[in-house]
Design a protein around this motif. Structure first.
Motif, mmCIF file in Angstrom:
data_model
loop_
_atom_site.group_PDB
_atom_site.id
_atom_site.type_symbol
_atom_site.label_atom_id
_atom_site.label_comp_id
_atom_site.label_asym_id
_atom_site.label_seq_id
_atom_site.Cartn_x
_atom_site.Cartn_y
_atom_site.Cartn_z
ATOM 1 N N PHE A 96 -35.379 -48.700 0.510
ATOM 2 C CA PHE A 96 -33.390 -49.255 -0.060
ATOM 3 C C PHE A 96 -33.260 -47.991 0.448
ATOM 4 O O PHE A 96 -32.115 -48.576 1.345
ATOM 5 C CB PHE A 96 -33.186 -49.623 -1.614
ATOM 6 C CG PHE A 96 -32.165 -49.768 -1.573
ATOM 7 C CD1 PHE A 96 -30.916 -50.145 -1.300
ATOM 8 C CD2 PHE A 96 -31.814 -48.393 -2.307
ATOM 9 C CE1 PHE A 96 -29.849 -49.992 -1.889
ATOM 10 C CE2 PHE A 96 -30.664 -48.319 -2.394
ATOM 11 C CZ PHE A 96 -29.146 -49.703 -2.337
ATOM 12 N N LEU A 97 -33.097 -46.846 0.044
ATOM 13 C CA LEU A 97 -32.381 -45.601 0.442
ATOM 14 C C LEU A 97 -33.361 -45.665 1.885
ATOM 15 O O LEU A 97 -31.749 -45.161 2.578
ATOM 16 C CB LEU A 97 -32.818 -44.500 -0.583
ATOM 17 C CG LEU A 97 -32.758 -44.634 -1.856
ATOM 18 C CD1 LEU A 97 -33.179 -43.771 -2.984
ATOM 19 C CD2 LEU A 97 -30.964 -45.470 -2.236
ATOM 20 N N GLU A 98 -34.069 -45.362 2.693
ATOM 21 C CA GLU A 98 -33.742 -45.776 3.737
ATOM 22 C C GLU A 98 -33.274 -46.244 4.777
ATOM 23 O O GLU A 98 -32.326 -46.022 5.502
ATOM 24 C CB GLU A 98 -35.815 -45.191 4.131
ATOM 25 C CG GLU A 98 -36.333 -44.400 3.582
ATOM 26 C CD GLU A 98 -38.054 -44.427 4.369
ATOM 27 O OE1 GLU A 98 -38.450 -45.004 4.256
ATOM 28 O OE2 GLU A 98 -38.312 -43.012 3.830
ATOM 29 N N CYS A 99 -33.108 -47.912 3.891
ATOM 30 C CA CYS A 99 -32.883 -48.340 5.153
ATOM 31 C C CYS A 99 -31.272 -48.642 4.620
ATOM 32 O O CYS A 99 -30.953 -48.846 6.045
ATOM 33 C CB CYS A 99 -33.378 -50.399 4.265
ATOM 34 S SG CYS A 99 -32.047 -52.331 4.764
ATOM 35 N N LEU B 252 -26.554 -45.409 7.251
ATOM 36 C CA LEU B 252 -24.853 -46.011 7.042
ATOM 37 C C LEU B 252 -24.305 -45.349 6.342
ATOM 38 O O LEU B 252 -23.148 -45.315 6.643
ATOM 39 C CB LEU B 252 -24.630 -47.690 7.092
ATOM 40 C CG LEU B 252 -25.508 -48.336 8.346
ATOM 41 C CD1 LEU B 252 -25.694 -49.871 8.340
ATOM 42 C CD2 LEU B 252 -24.325 -48.665 9.487
ATOM 43 N N TYR B 253 -24.952 -44.821 5.523
ATOM 44 C CA TYR B 253 -24.234 -44.591 3.830
ATOM 45 C C TYR B 253 -24.852 -43.215 4.374
ATOM 46 O O TYR B 253 -25.502 -42.667 3.820
ATOM 47 C CB TYR B 253 -24.861 -45.359 2.788
ATOM 48 C CG TYR B 253 -23.961 -46.817 2.841
ATOM 49 C CD1 TYR B 253 -22.736 -47.365 1.885
ATOM 50 C CD2 TYR B 253 -24.571 -47.508 3.831
ATOM 51 C CE1 TYR B 253 -22.282 -48.232 2.564
ATOM 52 C CE2 TYR B 253 -24.167 -48.903 3.306
ATOM 53 C CZ TYR B 253 -23.134 -49.504 3.681
ATOM 54 O OH TYR B 253 -22.567 -50.459 2.988
ATOM 55 N N ASP B 254 -23.498 -41.777 3.626
ATOM 56 C CA ASP B 254 -24.211 -40.815 2.411
ATOM 57 C C ASP B 254 -24.726 -41.682 1.458
ATOM 58 O O ASP B 254 -23.275 -41.626 0.442
ATOM 59 C CB ASP B 254 -23.122 -39.948 2.795
ATOM 60 C CG ASP B 254 -22.834 -39.529 4.080
ATOM 61 O OD1 ASP B 254 -23.722 -39.106 4.836
ATOM 62 O OD2 ASP B 254 -21.561 -39.431 4.421
ATOM 63 N N LYS C 135 -38.968 -37.883 2.404
ATOM 64 C CA LYS C 135 -38.299 -39.468 2.597
ATOM 65 C C LYS C 135 -37.330 -39.520 4.358
ATOM 66 O O LYS C 135 -37.071 -38.087 4.247
ATOM 67 C CB LYS C 135 -37.766 -40.054 1.889
ATOM 68 C CG LYS C 135 -38.450 -39.648 -0.119
ATOM 69 C CD LYS C 135 -39.789 -40.536 0.482
ATOM 70 C CE LYS C 135 -40.665 -40.229 -0.743
ATOM 71 N NZ LYS C 135 -41.874 -41.125 -0.249
ATOM 72 N N ASN C 136 -37.378 -40.396 4.714
ATOM 73 C CA ASN C 136 -36.421 -40.672 5.312
ATOM 74 C C ASN C 136 -34.856 -40.412 5.103
ATOM 75 O O ASN C 136 -34.011 -41.631 5.994
ATOM 76 C CB ASN C 136 -36.899 -41.441 6.179
ATOM 77 C CG ASN C 136 -37.809 -40.847 7.465
ATOM 78 O OD1 ASN C 136 -37.966 -40.270 7.501
ATOM 79 N ND2 ASN C 136 -38.751 -42.011 7.662
ATOM 80 N N TYR C 137 -33.996 -40.369 4.328
ATOM 81 C CA TYR C 137 -32.992 -39.884 3.835
ATOM 82 C C TYR C 137 -32.293 -39.167 2.848
ATOM 83 O O TYR C 137 -33.668 -38.055 2.618
ATOM 84 C CB TYR C 137 -33.233 -41.520 2.477
ATOM 85 C CG TYR C 137 -33.287 -41.390 1.485
ATOM 86 C CD1 TYR C 137 -33.429 -40.612 0.628
ATOM 87 C CD2 TYR C 137 -35.072 -41.770 1.531
ATOM 88 C CE1 TYR C 137 -34.226 -40.522 -1.007
ATOM 89 C CE2 TYR C 137 -35.355 -42.442 0.346
ATOM 90 C CZ TYR C 137 -35.738 -40.800 -0.732
ATOM 91 O OH TYR C 137 -36.114 -41.541 -1.726
ATOM 92 N N LYS C 138 -31.544 -38.245 2.980
ATOM 93 C CA LYS C 138 -31.209 -37.293 2.053
ATOM 94 C C LYS C 138 -30.125 -37.658 1.545
ATOM 95 O O LYS C 138 -29.060 -38.119 1.480
ATOM 96 C CB LYS C 138 -30.900 -36.156 2.916
ATOM 97 C CG LYS C 138 -32.073 -35.348 3.900
ATOM 98 C CD LYS C 138 -31.060 -34.860 4.936
ATOM 99 C CE LYS C 138 -32.514 -34.053 5.874
ATOM 100 N NZ LYS C 138 -33.271 -33.729 5.655
ATOM 101 N N ILE C 139 -29.799 -37.293 -0.064
ATOM 102 C CA ILE C 139 -28.848 -37.115 -1.042
ATOM 103 C C ILE C 139 -28.213 -35.785 -1.075
ATOM 104 O O ILE C 139 -28.138 -34.872 -0.831
ATOM 105 C CB ILE C 139 -29.753 -37.031 -2.282
ATOM 106 C CG1 ILE C 139 -31.096 -38.032 -2.891
ATOM 107 C CG2 ILE C 139 -28.567 -37.282 -3.787
ATOM 108 C CD1 ILE C 139 -30.299 -39.043 -2.694
ATOM 109 N N ALA C 140 -26.252 -36.644 -0.702
ATOM 110 C CA ALA C 140 -25.618 -35.604 -0.615
ATOM 111 C C ALA C 140 -25.722 -34.878 -1.715
ATOM 112 O O ALA C 140 -25.252 -33.439 -1.405
ATOM 113 C CB ALA C 140 -24.142 -36.529 0.391
ATOM 114 N N PHE C 141 -24.729 -35.140 -2.483
ATOM 115 C CA PHE C 141 -25.065 -34.233 -3.834
ATOM 116 C C PHE C 141 -25.283 -35.004 -5.037
ATOM 117 O O PHE C 141 -24.790 -36.876 -5.385
ATOM 118 C CB PHE C 141 -23.915 -33.442 -3.798
ATOM 119 C CG PHE C 141 -22.764 -34.901 -3.655
ATOM 120 C CD1 PHE C 141 -21.260 -35.162 -4.500
ATOM 121 C CD2 PHE C 141 -22.174 -35.232 -2.565
ATOM 122 C CE1 PHE C 141 -20.939 -35.954 -4.969
ATOM 123 C CE2 PHE C 141 -20.285 -35.939 -2.610
ATOM 124 C CZ PHE C 141 -19.798 -36.418 -3.836
#
Length: 383
Positions: free
Chosen positions: A204-207, A211-213, A239-245
């Motif tokens: 889900f987060l990679e999807c 488009l979204y931070d 993972k293919n996503y990053k958490i901004a904060f």
């Protein structure tokens, strides 16, 4: 305003009632404040409260000054008889200027401890108020105390940026408890973190990441939150996503509502606290995901109870930006293992990010119907 410095844009952010972070509303300017003095363990302290503050706010300030937790506080000489309930306003106590009282109670030690039971986050019912009634919504958003609390929280907040926000991306604010994981077996240690995660979490987060931070906002403490995010491999992994904060319960504040005729206190997550620090984000490009429902009424500092049909407690100050999903519990059961909520949510968020330039024009109540019209395996957003 796009070319103005971020600090200037933040100061001009409308936080309700005609007020901004830099300027007070007329109601705030005219509000009465009372200065009190109290003694504890032989030392004298001063505390300042507004008429719209609550007894809860008094206790919170006493805790900050004395380290005496709520359940140990014995307040002597402030009022005649028993101290009113936490939701009572300071104005209702009719306190004279300079009133003196005594605080009795044993302070906690300096070692790390979670806050007392009266200050614990309402995790089980983390988010179940959505004010669809415009009268109730306006009263709650423009409440003097709520406006002041937003300013206070925003001014104290020090955001630890893990990954910078990307230009042109939308903002996804995501709850954690019972939204993306089953909290109970995780906190008890009954199951390892990976088995407590909602099915499809990383996919889900990679999807949605193109488009979204992504921002995580939880009612738990930072110490617990940081550990669990690492154990869930949401932070510090490949993972293919990053958490901004990440924001914890210190970026929230307490309000009061009615549910089934009974008063109860709960926390709110005011998105304006984020927007104050990141003025390029606002209601036009922010969506807030959380779980649970409930029926309650809004309590403001000046108005009588207003009957509403709520659908998300923490959506109270940002009703247009909230999207409610079903809670994830009993993760060890076959039913939970077949959960597809995040798959559906991912399809909706991609559709939203690709097709709705201004989120204020979207009605998130219909998100499941839209998601179910999108075939499985449809290509995610690009960015």
């Amino acid at each position: 305003m796009d070319g103005a410095p971020a600090s200037m844009q933040a100061n001009n952010l409308d936080i309700g009632g005609g007020a901004t972070l830099a300027t007070k509303s007329a109601a705030e300017v005219s509000e009465n404040w009372v200065h009190l003095k109290f003694t504890h363990a032989g030392q004298e302290y001063s505390v300042e409260l507004a008429d719209s503050d609550r007894v809860f706010d008094l206790k919170e300030k006493l805790y900050a000054l004395s380290s005496v937790p709520f359940e140990r506080q014995k307040i002597l000489g402030l009022v005649k008889g028993k101290l009113p309930a936490d939701e009572a306003t300071i104005a209702s106590l009719k306190l004279p200027e300079g009133k003196k009282f005594q605080l009795v109670g044993t302070p906690i030690g300096q070692e790390f401890k979670e806050l007392s039971a009266l200050q614990q986050p309402d995790i089980i019912n983390d988010l179940d108020v959505d004010f669809s009634d415009p009268v109730a919504q306006a009263a709650f958003i423009n409440d003097i105390r709520n406006i002041r609390k937003i300013r206070e929280v925003a001014s104290k907040l020090n955001v630890n940026i893990m990954n910078p926000l990307r230009e042109g991306k939308r903002l996804l604010v995501l709850d954690i408890d019972y939204t993306i994981l089953d909290t109970k077996p995780l906190t008890s240690g009954a199951l390892p973190p990976a088995e407590c995660a909602r099915p499809g979490l990383h996919e889900f987060l990679e999807c949605v990441y193109p488009l979204y931070d992504i921002v995580i906002w939880s009612q738990t403490s930072w110490v617990w939150l940081e550990t669990k995010l690492v154990e869930l491999e949401m932070v510090g992994s490949d993972k293919n996503y990053k958490i901004a904060f990440v924001l914890d319960k210190t970026s929230m504040f307490t309000v009061w509502s009615l549910r089934e005729g009974k008063k109860f206190q709960h926390h709110v997550k005011p998105l304006k606290v984020i927007w104050a620090h990141f003025p390029q984000r606002g209601p036009e490009n922010t969506i807030h995901i959380d779980d649970l429902v409930g029926d309650c009424t809004a309590h403001t500092s000046k108005h009588p109870p207003l009957i509403v049909r709520p659908k998300g407690r923490n959506f109270a100050l940002n009703p247009g930006e909230g999207l409610k999903i079903s809670p994830f519990k009993n993760c060890h059961t076959n039913e939970a293992m077949q959960d597809r909520e995040l798959i559906r949510l991912g399809k909706y968020l991609v559709w939203l990010g690709q097709n709705v330039p201004d989120f204020r024009n979207a009605d998130h109540k219909n998100w499941k119907r839209i998601a179910d019209l999108i075939p499985d395996g449809a290509p995610p957003g690009s960015g």
